[in-house]
Design an enzyme around this catalytic site. Structure first.
Site, short mmCIF file in Angstrom:
data_model
loop_
_atom_site.label_atom_id
_atom_site.label_comp_id
_atom_site.label_asym_id
_atom_site.label_seq_id
_atom_site.Cartn_x
_atom_site.Cartn_y
_atom_site.Cartn_z
N CYS A 113 24.76 31.97 10.40
CA CYS A 113 24.80 32.88 11.53
C CYS A 113 23.84 34.04 11.26
CB CYS A 113 26.18 33.47 11.82
SG CYS A 113 27.44 32.24 12.10
N ARG A 160 19.03 30.64 11.19
CA ARG A 160 20.32 30.73 10.48
C ARG A 160 21.45 30.00 11.21
NH1 ARG A 160 20.06 35.00 6.78
NH2 ARG A 160 22.32 35.06 6.70
N TRP A 185 26.26 29.58 13.75
CA TRP A 185 26.39 28.25 13.14
C TRP A 185 27.89 28.08 12.91
CZ3 TRP A 185 28.27 26.08 8.59
CH2 TRP A 185 27.87 24.76 8.33
N ASN A 233 28.91 37.50 10.32
CA ASN A 233 28.35 36.36 9.59
C ASN A 233 29.16 36.21 8.31
OD1 ASN A 233 26.69 34.49 8.23
ND2 ASN A 233 25.44 36.15 7.37
N GLY A 234 29.75 35.03 8.09
CA GLY A 234 30.57 34.81 6.89
C GLY A 234 31.84 34.07 7.26
N GLU A 260 13.47 14.09 -2.59
CA GLU A 260 13.05 15.08 -1.60
C GLU A 260 12.55 14.39 -0.32
OE1 GLU A 260 13.49 18.04 -1.08
OE2 GLU A 260 11.87 18.78 0.16
N LYS A 264 14.19 14.96 3.36
CA LYS A 264 13.39 15.41 4.51
C LYS A 264 13.61 14.47 5.69
CE LYS A 264 12.71 18.54 3.64
NZ LYS A 264 12.92 19.26 2.44
N GLU A 286 17.30 14.78 7.21
CA GLU A 286 17.71 16.01 7.90
C GLU A 286 17.03 16.21 9.24
OE1 GLU A 286 17.36 19.66 5.65
OE2 GLU A 286 15.44 19.09 4.84
N HIS A 293 19.77 -2.36 -9.97
CA HIS A 293 21.19 -2.21 -10.34
C HIS A 293 22.07 -2.00 -9.10
CE1 HIS A 293 20.22 -2.17 -14.58
NE2 HIS A 293 19.27 -1.30 -14.31
N LYS A 316 19.21 27.07 8.36
CA LYS A 316 18.23 27.29 7.29
C LYS A 316 18.88 27.87 6.05
CE LYS A 316 14.07 27.58 5.61
NZ LYS A 316 13.56 26.29 5.11
O1 M6R Z 1 17.51 28.78 0.43
P1 M6R Z 1 17.84 27.74 -0.61
O2 M6R Z 1 16.63 27.20 -1.29
O3 M6R Z 1 18.85 28.21 -1.61
O4 M6R Z 1 18.49 26.57 0.21
C1 M6R Z 1 18.98 25.42 -0.42
C2 M6R Z 1 19.23 24.31 0.58
O5 M6R Z 1 20.14 24.72 1.55
C3 M6R Z 1 17.92 23.88 1.26
O6 M6R Z 1 16.96 23.50 0.34
C4 M6R Z 1 18.21 22.72 2.23
O7 M6R Z 1 18.57 21.58 1.52
C5 M6R Z 1 16.97 22.46 3.10
N1 M6R Z 1 17.35 22.30 4.46
C6 M6R Z 1 16.21 21.25 2.70
O8 M6R Z 1 15.12 21.01 3.52
#
Ligand code: M6R
Length: 621
Positions: A2, A27, A76, A102-103, A494, A498, A501, A517, A616
């Site tokens: 948020c 956010r 969020w 926020n929280g 990674e 990507k 998500e 395996h 984010k």
């Molecule tokens: O801000 P941070 O690097 O601590 O965030 C960690 C993860 O939330 C962040 O890398 C998330 O997995 C991304 N959406 C990946 O693209």
């Protein structure tokens, strides 16, 4: 998660709040709302919408948006589905107070039941609504002003909060507070004009002077007066004003259709920024060297480390896996990489000389922050690798190195990953040199190659159209496998993250040799398998793994080193990346995977920058 924003001053608040919400939309973006105290009728005007900030703008169109004080929120969802009624701001029983948050309030259900017994009614399913009701309850019982009532109410609250609250009877006052969720207050000197927000990005165009509230501090902002900050017991504390320097051009698409694509293309330039002033010509030799102030000034402490523990989440965790290999290779120190969310509850063994490295783009990830707090409480020395300047993790760390890649807005992390890997490389080289565990030749060669990386990424980016065309043929898939070994294994993880998500295609990353395996059972003509098969000592072995997939009719996309004829002779879809050292290959091999996931998602017509269910910055557990 948020985003919250507030304004008080002489300008119209509404356009400032809306612009700020757009900056904070990374956010969370499932609903949005704002509250203003009108200039026309001195009453509270609240507008809300399910969906994005643009939907809020439609909801407020043509309505009274005349106030010069206001608060706003982009959500969020944690407690309660995304809906207009659950959107913030929430309003107190009498309608006098309104609040954004926020929280997560962990004891909200207990507080809610108690307040209900005192005649309070709840409209939403959120944890937040108890806060505004509780503040009003304290106010009515004690007769105290808003600031004191906020302070007293927060003493009964467990959990995390950044809040802003206004009272329609006092249009010259805005009260805010935080615990474990970030809150920045921007001050326009001399004007008594204030901005507050979850981070500095919505504030930076109005003022460089920012106060970051500390945990359990309450900020009392009065129009035309000085900011006052108190602890929860009412003692006044010093508000430390910091000067920020944010490149606002980074907050725009700059001609790219999405932030994600822009940020992928930003990489050559921002990685140069990241190395700037840290890779320097030595007056004593012809070769450049790495000088990191955090390593130099903590040399003795770092040299004592007999173990390093890296804590992080998501993409930053993948960077940590590469960091492990770099630190072990160049510094000969054993390194563990832990998910911050697991580490914090794992009763970790921390030895007196341990160094904990926290990696975080935002610097606000709740689990990573809690992990370093846990490690510090057990005596660890914490080294932060962070992008968010002045963020909570940066402030909580004992020392650190910013990655300096500029704001990353796209939810899918791209340039932060390569920035983290560059910083980890520089740390490993600097520390390895200080320890005497890296040979001068290898040190110099690695630095020389690192300097070449931005130009080599440009060469990968030149293949954007080819990758776009390739991606358009893979939108049918429901599953993808990503396979790599050694330095490229974290890149496989990674690449898979990507893809899932932003394109909602299930994808798994695996060490290539582990395929036999289990995962090989999944391989058939419907299963795209991405191999990261650049030249290094395991190259021939990964080529054998490719043969195994070909024999089972899997559809291979191969990332190879330029000039690789062997793989080109075996598979149709090949993306070449320039030759580099094996330890630097992830900086190049990840780029086509970023582009592949981007183009698959665009071809599927999905919202690349704001994928469903994600935010984010994950500032809740
Ligand atoms: O801000 P941070 O690097 O601590 O965030 C960690 C993860 O939330 C962040 O890398 C998330 O997995 C991304 N959406 C990946 O693209």
């Amino acid at each position: 998660m948020c985003g919250i924003i507030g304004y008080i001053g002489s300008r119209k608040a509404y356009p400032i709040l809306i612009k700020g919400l757009h900056r904070l939309e990374y956010r969370g973006y499932d609903s949005a709302g704002c509250a203003l105290i009108s200039e026309e009728d001195s009453d509270l005007h609240i507008y809300k919408a399910k969906g994005k900030v643009a939907d809020l703008e439609s909801a407020a169109k043509g309505k009274d948006c005349s106030g010069t004080i206001g608060i706003a929120h982009t959500r969020w969802a944690t407690h309660g589905v995304p809906s207009e009624v659950n959107a913030h701001p929430h309003v107190s029983e009498t309608g006098n107070l309104t609040l954004v948050h926020n929280g997560i309030i962990e004891n909200y259900s207990t507080l809610r039941e108690q307040l209900k017994k005192h005649g309070y009614h709840f409209q939403s399913e959120t944890d937040t609504e108890v806060l505004v009701q509780l503040i009003e309850y304290v106010m009515s019982k004690t007769g105290e002003d808003l600031a004191t009532s906020v302070r007293v109410a927060l003493k009964s609250v467990f959990g995390a909060y950044a809040i802003a609250v206004i009272d329609r009877r006092h249009p010259d006052m805005l009260v805010c507070a935080r615990r474990s969720s970030p809150l920045a207050i921007g001050i326009v000197d001399g004007d008594g004009e204030f901005f507050l927000a979850s981070d500095a990005s919505p504030i930076a165009e109005y003022t460089k002077h920012i106060v970051y509230l500390k945990d359990e501090e309450v900020g009392v902002i009065e129009r035309g007066k000085h900011l006052k900050v108190y602890d929860l017991n009412g003692a006044e504390t010093e508000a430390e004003v910091k000067e920020i320097d944010l490149d606002l051009s980074m907050l725009d698409h700059e001609g790219f259709p999405h932030f994600m694509l822009k940020e992928i293309f930003d990489q050559p330039n921002v990685l140069k920024d990241c190395m700037q002033g840290r890779i320097v010509e030595s007056p004593y030799s012809h070769s450049p060297q790495v000088i990191l102030s955090a390593v130099t000034s903590n040399r003795r402490r770092l040299l004592r480390a007999r173990r390093i523990v890296i804590v992080s989440c998501g993409t930053s965790w993948h960077a940590g896996l590469i960091g492990k290999q770099l630190l072990e290779h160049f510094c000969r120190i054993p390194v563990e990489v832990a998910y911050a969310s697991e580490f914090r509850y794992s009763d970790p063994v921390i030895e007196p000389d341990d160094v904990v490295v926290a990696i975080s783009q935002s610097g606000e990830t709740a689990d990573t922050l809690a992990a370093i707090q846990q490690a510090k409480s057990q005596g660890a020395f914490v080294y932060g690798i962070v992008n968010g300047v002045g963020s909570s993790i940066a402030r909580e760390s004992d020392t650190g190195t910013y990655i300096h890649v500029g704001p990353e807005i796209g939810v899918a992390s791209t340039k932060a990953f390569t920035g983290q890997v560059v910083v980890l490389t520089m740390i490993a080289l600097a520390l390895g040199m200080a320890k005497g565990t890296v040979e001068q030749d290898e040190y110099e060669q690695t630095i020389r190659e690192l300097i070449q990386i931005p130009e080599k990424i440009n060469r990968v980016l030149e293949q954007n159209d080819k990758i776009k065309q390739l991606a358009s043929r893979f939108t049918f898939a429901h599953n993808f496998l990503y396979l790599g070994r050694g330095w490229n294994y974290p890149v496989a993880l990674e690449g898979a993250l990507k893809l899932k998500e932003i394109s909602y295609i299930h994808a798994e990353g695996y060490p290539a040799a582990e395929m036999k395996h289990g995962p090989i059972a999944l391989v058939d003509a419907e299963m795209p398998v991405v191999f990261i098969a650049t030249h290094h000592k395991l190259y021939q072995k990964i080529v054998s793994n490719m043969q195994e997939v070909i024999s089972r009719h899997g559809r291979i996309i191969a990332i190879v080193t330029e000039g690789d004829e062997q793989v080109k002779g075996m598979v149709e879809d090949v993306i070449e990346i320039p030759e580099t050292l094996a330890c630097l290959a992830p900086l190049l091999s990840v780029v086509p995977l970023q582009l592949l996931s981007y183009h698959v998602a665009v071809a599927k017509g999905l919202d690349v920058d704001q994928p469903r269910n994600l935010a984010k910055s994950v500032t809740v557990e």
